[in-house]
Each structure stands twice: as structure tokens, then as C-alpha cells.
Design a protein around this motif. Structure first.
Motif, PDB file in Angstrom:
ATOM      1  N   ASP A  74       0.810  -1.225   0.000  1.00  0.00           N
ATOM      2  CA  ASP A  74       0.000   0.000   0.000  1.00  0.00           C
ATOM      3  C   ASP A  74       0.844   1.276   0.000  1.00  0.00           C
ATOM      4  O   ASP A  74       0.336   2.369   0.252  1.00  0.00           O
ATOM      5  N   HIS A  75       2.158   1.151  -0.296  1.00  0.00           N
ATOM      6  CA  HIS A  75       2.997   2.357  -0.397  1.00  0.00           C
ATOM      7  C   HIS A  75       2.550   3.185  -1.599  1.00  0.00           C
ATOM      8  O   HIS A  75       2.352   2.656  -2.702  1.00  0.00           O
ATOM      9  N   GLN A  76       2.406   4.491  -1.415  1.00  0.00           N
ATOM     10  CA  GLN A  76       1.935   5.369  -2.491  1.00  0.00           C
ATOM     11  C   GLN A  76       3.055   5.615  -3.497  1.00  0.00           C
ATOM     12  O   GLN A  76       4.133   6.098  -3.147  1.00  0.00           O
TER      13      GLN A  76
ATOM     14  N   HIS B 137       0.175   9.950  -7.285  1.00  0.00           N
ATOM     15  CA  HIS B 137      -0.901  10.617  -6.553  1.00  0.00           C
ATOM     16  C   HIS B 137      -2.132   9.739  -6.333  1.00  0.00           C
ATOM     17  O   HIS B 137      -2.905   9.960  -5.407  1.00  0.00           O
ATOM     18  N   ASN B 138      -2.342   8.694  -7.185  1.00  0.00           N
ATOM     19  CA  ASN B 138      -3.551   7.888  -6.965  1.00  0.00           C
ATOM     20  C   ASN B 138      -3.308   6.375  -7.065  1.00  0.00           C
ATOM     21  O   ASN B 138      -4.262   5.605  -7.106  1.00  0.00           O
ATOM     22  N   GLN B 139      -2.062   5.948  -7.116  1.00  0.00           N
ATOM     23  CA  GLN B 139      -1.791   4.508  -7.201  1.00  0.00           C
ATOM     24  C   GLN B 139      -0.882   4.061  -6.067  1.00  0.00           C
ATOM     25  O   GLN B 139       0.153   4.688  -5.797  1.00  0.00           O
ATOM     26  N   HIS B 140      -1.292   2.969  -5.423  1.00  0.00           N
ATOM     27  CA  HIS B 140      -0.554   2.412  -4.296  1.00  0.00           C
ATOM     28  C   HIS B 140      -0.033   1.023  -4.654  1.00  0.00           C
ATOM     29  O   HIS B 140      -0.742   0.228  -5.266  1.00  0.00           O
TER      30      HIS B 140
END
Length: 500
Positions: free
Chosen positions: A482-484, A487-490
Motif C-alpha cells: 500500500d505504499h503510495q 498521486h492515486n496509485q498504491h
């Protein structure tokens, strides 16, 4: 009296003998219900499946010796076979008296014929004789049979030790489960379980090679549980097993005095300590009274709460347990015990997910400690009461509404990608703007040594990354799932079954 009249249901439990006589070049059956069933090398098999093959009939006999002749009477669900020696026939009948054989989950009944030999003309069941010749020749060639014709049924080089691989391991297969299944075929002396090439395997030694052959012939390719845990069985090159310890990985049933020893968890897979008693739909009738009756293991487990012990209290947090156990199911709540911080309770969404997490994570190393994962007696994880202190509140977290649950969507691909912890991680949801170097830097800057990296050729959103050890990969998954990345993808991280 011909053979059409003898299968009277009221006589199924009586010792009925059958003889063969040659009349006008054809074989006819006659019944002598009162005749003494004295040993004969001609055996009569009844209640066979309607479409039984010659090979299936022969598979029951070949462990005991060479078969000279075979006649199948498919319209009557019967067969007659002649063993090469009376001794082999006696061994076979004696064995199947205590372990009823089956073909495709249907019990088969075997007894002596009153006839001393089978007299067949050239036109009788040519297909059966062809199958007999092919199988006998193949068995002799492979060393499964004695080559002297009469024979005692077992080749000198055949081993009483079976090598067992369990594929599609979705539910627990413990040493006790194996012992319970295989002891239906004879006395099990020793079992050793281990993992090789990410597969759960076992070596199992019978007291007699005949028992090993019968178990292999009956169980190879069967599922222990409904639709999963498929058995692949071969003969081992070992003639005997040397068991040093009696524990949940190895057992010598002939010696209760052996020490338990210290388990090397790197060499063995995690194990279940309780069983779900699931349906054994695909196991032959000789193992269970009915193909859909479950093995009498432990009572069904209904709780979905796990007890995790031997944690490192300096490093563990509810979040890290949520991420790690979330690889195997949707974690609802985590509670680190306030007075015993090396212990935690993890509540999964159902009992199956709890079993999966326990199977894969028990015995793994987390923050330097080998953790133990067992089923808890608690049905749920209680949230702290209102008067609890701040620290106690922080040690319990409710994750039931988390967006990071991997198995919320029915039919999700995540259900097909559940693998044991491994040094190779599967990375997904990678933006096209993120390069190989950027991903390597991300891992190395968090203290992980990257050994290899590879983007998927057909889908650059996914990649494999190999780290130095399984322990490092577990830590990396906890920190970087779940690391970013933009701006909108982890980043999504899971364990891979592949290596680079």
C-alpha cells in the motif's frame, strides 16, 4: 445353474463359491453355495462397477503376484482371475479380508473359486488377455514383479516407503491426517514431513511392501478433502526411514521414547494443529464408510480467531499483523495483549481464512522471532471498554472497514494467488511512470537487499522482486504494501510462487 441367478441380495454375506466349467468351448458359471471355500489360485471378484476396465481389476491383484488369466463379466459386474501361485492368491484374499478393496469408491468383494484353474479358449475376452499381457510385462520391466513366474508377489527391490506429495494444499494435512488415511492399508511405522520446492511432502514407511503397493494403487491421484489436497504417490528409493524425533513433523510409531527435538522451521512447512473434518468426497470407500462421510478427525473448527505468540514486543504493532495476516484473509480485528505483549489475537473473517493464515505463517520469522500461530478459544476479539487506558486502546484495532482487504470481492484473482511466504515478492499496481530503478531504490532505502528484479513481459504493471531471505520479504511486504507510488496509485505486494 448359470451365473445369472447367484447374486441373490439375501446371500451377500454368505460364503458362496463359484466354479467354471468348459462347455462347448465357452465358460459358464455354476454355483455351489454349500461348498467349502478352500484356497484356490482362481479368485472371484463381485460387485464391480458396471464399466470397470481390465486394468482396474488387475490393479487389485498385481501387488500380490503375477496374474496368469483374467475373465471379466461386465454384464454381471464380476471377474475371475487366476494368480500364478496359490500362495499369492491366499495372501491377496487374507489381505483384502481385513482391508476391503474398492474401485472408484465402490467396495469390491473377493473370494476363492471352487475351480482350480481358468480354462479359456482363444476367443474368450481377448481384450482382457491383451491387457493382462501388457500390464504383466510392464510390471516385470519396471521391477514391480518377481520374474520367476510363480513368484511371491513382491519384487526384492520394491520399497515399503512411499514418497507423498500433496498438491493444491488448501486445507491442513498433518502427520496425524496422513497416518489416519494410510493406516487403512496396513501398519504405518514411521512418517517424516517436509517442504521441498514449495510443496508439502512426506515419506511414509509401512511394515510391509504389499501394504505400500496397495495404498499407492488406491490413493494416488485422490483428494484428501473435497476438491483439494491431491495425493501424488511414488515409491521411495529408501528401504527404511531413520526418525530421530517424535514431533509434529516426524514420528516413529514403534518408539515412544524418542525426544521431541528442536524443530528447524526453515526446513519444514507450517502445520495445522487442529483439523476441520471436511468432506472426503474423493477418497475411496475403503477409507471411509461412505465417500461423503468425513474422516473422524477433530470436531469442525468454527472459530476464526488466531493466537499469535512469541512476537517481538519491541517491534510488533496491530497494523503490521493486519498487513501480514491480510495476505491470507480479511483481518477484522487485532489485539496485542496488554500484559503479555509477545502475544496477540487476530480475528479473520471466517474459519477457512484462519486455517490458511495459520498454515502459512506458523513457524515463520517476524522481527527476528519465530512466531507460533494456533487457533484461539476466543470466538471474537473484544474491543477495549471505555475506561481502558490510551496504551491499551492503541493495542487493539478494528480493521473491519479497511479498504485494504484483499478478498472482499467474490471471484477476486487474489483467491488464486495465495502462496507461502517466499523470498520473491509479487508487485502489482505499478504506474507506468515508475521505473525498475525507482522500485529497487524504494526497497533498498528501507533496508532491503534486492537480489533480482523482473517486470512481467505482458503486463508492466506487475513485477517480481527477489530479496535476500524469506524473513526480509515478510518485513518488506509489511512496510511497503500500500505504499503510495504516485498521486492515486498504491503498490500491492504479495508472495510469489515463482523465482527469478
Amino acid at each position: 445353474m448359470d451365473g445369472s441367478s447367484y447374486l441373490n441380495p439375501s446371500h451377500h454375506n454368505l460364503p458362496v463359491c463359484f466354479g467354471l466349467s468348459a462347455v462347448d468351448g465357452t465358460d459358464r458359471l455354476c454355483v455351489s453355495e454349500r461348498a467349502q471355500c478352500i484356497p484356490s489360485r482362481v479368485l472371484h471378484l463381485r460387485q464391480l462397477p458396471p464399466d470397470v476396465s481390465e486394468q482396474e481389476v488387475l490393479s487389485l491383484a498385481l501387488p500380490f503376484g503375477r496374474v496368469s488369466k483374467l475373465i471379466t463379466l461386465k454384464t454381471k459386474n464380476q471377474a475371475f482371475l487366476e494368480m500364478a501361485s496359490e500362495e499369492a492368491a491366499v495372501t491377496m484374499v487374507n489381505y483384502y479380508t481385513s482391508a476391503t478393496p474398492s474401485i472408484r469408491s465402490q467396495p469390491v468383494y473377493i473370494q476363492y473359486s471352487t475351480h482350480r484353474e481358468l480354462k479359456t479358449d482363444n476367443m474368450t475376452s481377448q481384450r482382457a488377455q491383451a491387457a493382462l499381457q501388457a500390464i504383466n510385462a510392464g510390471a516385470v520391466h519396471s521391477g514391480n514383479m518377481t520374474s520367476g513366474g510363480e513368484g511371491r508377489g513382491i519384487a526384492p527391490g520394491q520399497s515399503p516407503v512411499l514418497r507423498i506429495i500433496v498438491e493444491n494444499l488448501f486445507y491442513p494435512v498433518t502427520l496425524e491426517v496422513l497416518q489416519q488415511i494410510f493406516s487403512k492399508f496396513g501398519s504405518v511405522l514411521k512418517i517424516i514431513t517436509f517442504t521441498r520446492n514449495n510443496q508439502f511432502q512426506a515419506l511414509l514407511q509401512f511394515s510391509d511392501t504389499v501394504h505400500a503397493q496397495h495404498a499407492k494403487a488406491t490413493l494416488d491421484g485422490q483428494n484428501i478433502y473435497n476438491g483439494c489436497c491431491t495425493l501424488r504417490i511414488d515409491f521411495s528409493k529408501l528401504s527404511a526411514l531413520n526418525v530421530k524425533y517424535n514431533n509434529d513433523k516426524s514420528r516413529d510409531f514403534t518408539r515412544a521414547d524418542l525426544p521431541s527435538g528442536e524443530l528447524d522451521h526453515s526446513a519444514f512447512p507450517p502445520t495445522f494443529h487442529q483439523h476441520t473434518g471436511l468432506s472426503m468426497a474423493a477418497v475411496p470407500g475403503s477409507l471411509v464408510s461412505h465417500p461423503r462421510v468425513s474422516l473422524q478427525m477433530a470436531p469442525p473448527v468454527v472459530h476464526s480467531v488466531l493466537l499469535v505468540s512469541n512476537l517481538n514486543p519491541e517491534s510488533v504493532t496491530p497494523h503490521c499483523l493486519f498487513i501480514l495476516f491480510g495476505v491470507y484473509g480479511d483481518v477484522q480485528r487485532v489485539k496485542i495483549l496488554f500484559n503479555k505483549k509477545e502475544n496477540a489475537l487476530v480475528q479473520m473473517s471466517d474459519a477457512t481464512q484462519a486455517q490458511l493464515a495459520m498454515s502459512h505463517l506458523n513457524g515463520q520469522r517476524l522481527h527476528g522471532n519465530v512466531i507460533r500461530v494456533t487457533l484461539s478459544k476466543h470466538p471474537v476479539v473484544q474491543l477495549p471498554r471505555g475506561g481502558a487506558g490510551q496504551e491499551e486502546q492503541a493495542l487493539t484495532r478494528d480493521f473491519s472497514g479497511s479498504a485494504l482487504h484483499r478478498f472482499k470481492k467474490p471471484g477476486s484473482k487474489n483467491f488464486n494467488n495465495i502462496f507461502p511466504p517466499s523470498a520473491t515478492l509479487h508487485l502489482s499496481n505499478i504506474p507506468s511512470s515508475v521505473s525498475e530503478e525507482a522500485l529497487k531504490d524504494l526497497f533498498s532505502s528501507n533496508g532491503f537487499a534486492v537480489k533480482a528484479f523482473k517486470f512481467f513481459q505482458k503486463d508492466r504493471k506487475m513485477a517480481l522482486m527477489q530479496l535476500a531471505s524469506v524473513e526480509e520479504a515478510i518485513e518488506a511486504l509489511i512496510i511497503l504494501h500500500d505504499h503510495q507510488l504516485d498521486h492515486n496509485q498504491h503498490l500491492r505486494v504479495s508472495f510469489s510462487k515463482s523465482t527469478i
